[in-house]
Design an enzyme around this catalytic site. Structure first.
Site, PDB file in Angstrom:
ATOM      1  CG  ASN A  93      -2.026  -0.988   1.164  1.00 26.85           C
ATOM      2  OD1 ASN A  93      -2.507  -1.380   0.157  1.00 26.85           O
ATOM      3  ND2 ASN A  93      -2.091  -1.795   2.340  1.00 26.85           N
ATOM      4  CB  CYS A 102      -4.158  -4.558  -5.466  1.00 22.96           C
ATOM      5  SG  CYS A 102      -4.639  -3.184  -6.241  1.00 22.96           S
ATOM      6  CG  ASN A 104      -8.644  -1.699  -9.843  1.00 24.35           C
ATOM      7  OD1 ASN A 104      -9.244  -2.023 -11.066  1.00 24.35           O
ATOM      8  ND2 ASN A 104      -8.946  -0.752  -9.123  1.00 24.35           N
ATOM      9  CG  ASN A 220      -9.541  -2.554   1.680  1.00 28.63           C
ATOM     10  OD1 ASN A 220      -8.457  -1.699   1.608  1.00 28.63           O
ATOM     11  ND2 ASN A 220      -9.231  -3.849   1.699  1.00 28.63           N
ATOM     12  NE  ARG A 245      -6.526  -3.838   4.446  1.00 22.53           N
ATOM     13  CZ  ARG A 245      -5.909  -4.944   4.160  1.00 22.53           C
ATOM     14  NH1 ARG A 245      -5.636  -5.708   5.522  1.00 22.53           N
ATOM     15  NH2 ARG A 245      -5.602  -5.555   3.270  1.00 22.53           N
ATOM     16  CB  CYS A 253     -10.700  -0.653  -4.696  1.00 17.82           C
ATOM     17  SG  CYS A 253     -10.445  -2.134  -3.495  1.00 17.82           S
TER      18      CYS A 253
END
Length: 314
Positions: A93, A102, A104, A220, A245, A253
């Protein structure tokens, strides 16, 4: 401006001087990307926070290091069962904290591997990659990439089954706490349904919403407005904003879009479609549900991936 932050960022850039990077995004969810085919770069949490700083660094919601799976313990574990998973998406992150997955980022990661000449993936071709959220298979489509995100599950299954809600979320801009449903897509999400777009626009996500009870590793939080009508031509549609987060509000997201579709489909009940369109501030992604191995329902995420710049750290 915080002099300590400026000094820390400068020190990080000195340590990484000469490192080649690219900047990419998937529907506005943006990343700094680094290729490390020999597993020789040490990029720690402080380095990541400096690179992802939007004022003093390159700027990004996170950093992705493309590294062969054999160089990481998590990667070697995946390789033992899936020898084709040559590449590992080492993702952090924007604050430097590790993240499991993740959605994407996976698409942008594979697009980056192609752009760097590290893989050859024709339209229709599939690539197995390792992540901290397990093995993911990515297919190149005519206009982007589709990712088998694996099975979804409720984080608090007993509550979700009995009440369709398992937590309360408090956020700035919303007058009272809202009921929510927590879903795991390999990483944790808590989904709140809102009645109208005005409520969604009024919700302020500068600070993290409070979730009670909060999943063990944090969560999240997605705020979602179902479209009216919810289903058109067999495809469900929702509009979403998200607080991630370790990042804050992001333009998109991928795993959050999947979790939002899971929750809205669950609340819609029998007859809800398996195909969904999720509108996010950075664009549109597609979500589909299908029968996976072992009788578990899997989720596919599809959408674009773009590399916007490449350079070398000075």
């Amino acid at each position: 401006m915080d002099a300590t932050l400026t000094e820390t960022t400068g020190t990080a850039f000195q340590a990484l001087a000469g490192l080649r990077f690219s900047k990419g995004h998937g529907t506005g969810n943006d990343f700094v990307l680094v290729a490390d085919p020999e597993g020789e770069h040490t990029i720690d949490a402080g380095h990541v926070a400096a690179l992802c700083n939007r004022h003093l660094g390159i700027g990004g919601d996170g950093l992705i290091r493309a590294v062969p799976s054999r160089f990481l313990p998590e990667g070697r574990e995946i390789l033992a069962a899936n020898p084709d998973a040559e590449w590992f998406m080492d993702y952090r992150n924007g604050d430097g904290s590790l993240s499991e997955m993740c959605g994407n980022g996976v698409r942008v990661f594979v697009h980056f591997l192609r752009a760097e000449g590290l893989i050859d993936l024709p339209v229709g071709g599939a690539l197995a990659i390792g992540t901290r959220g397990g093995l993911k298979t990515v297919v190149r489509t005519a206009d982007g990439y589709a990712v088998d995100m694996g099975p979804w599950e409720f984080i608090f299954p007993g509550e979700a089954t009995a009440k369709a809600m398992d937590s309360l979320v408090t956020a700035e801009g919303l007058e009272v706490p809202r009921p929510a449903l927590s879903v795991s897509m390999g990483n944790p999400h808590t989904v709140v349904a809102l009645a109208e777009l005005g409520e969604l626009e009024a919700t302020r996500l500068y600070t993290a919403p409070a979730v009670e009870p909060v999943p063990a590793n944090g969560t999240n939080v997605e705020f979602v407005v179902p479209s009216e009508p919810l289903v058109l031509d067999g495809i469900g549609s929702v509009t979403m904003r998200v607080h991630e987060r370790g990042v804050g509000e992001t333009q998109s997201c991928g795993t959050g879009a999947c979790a939002a579709a899971v929750a809205i489909r669950h609340w819609a009940g029998a007859g809800a479609p398996d195909a969904w369109r999720v509108n996010v501030p950075g664009g549109v992604v597609g979500v589909k549900f299908f029968a996976g191995p072992g009788g578990h329902e899997h989720v596919e995420l599809s959408g674009p991936a773009v590399i916007v710049a490449s350079g070398t750290l000075s």
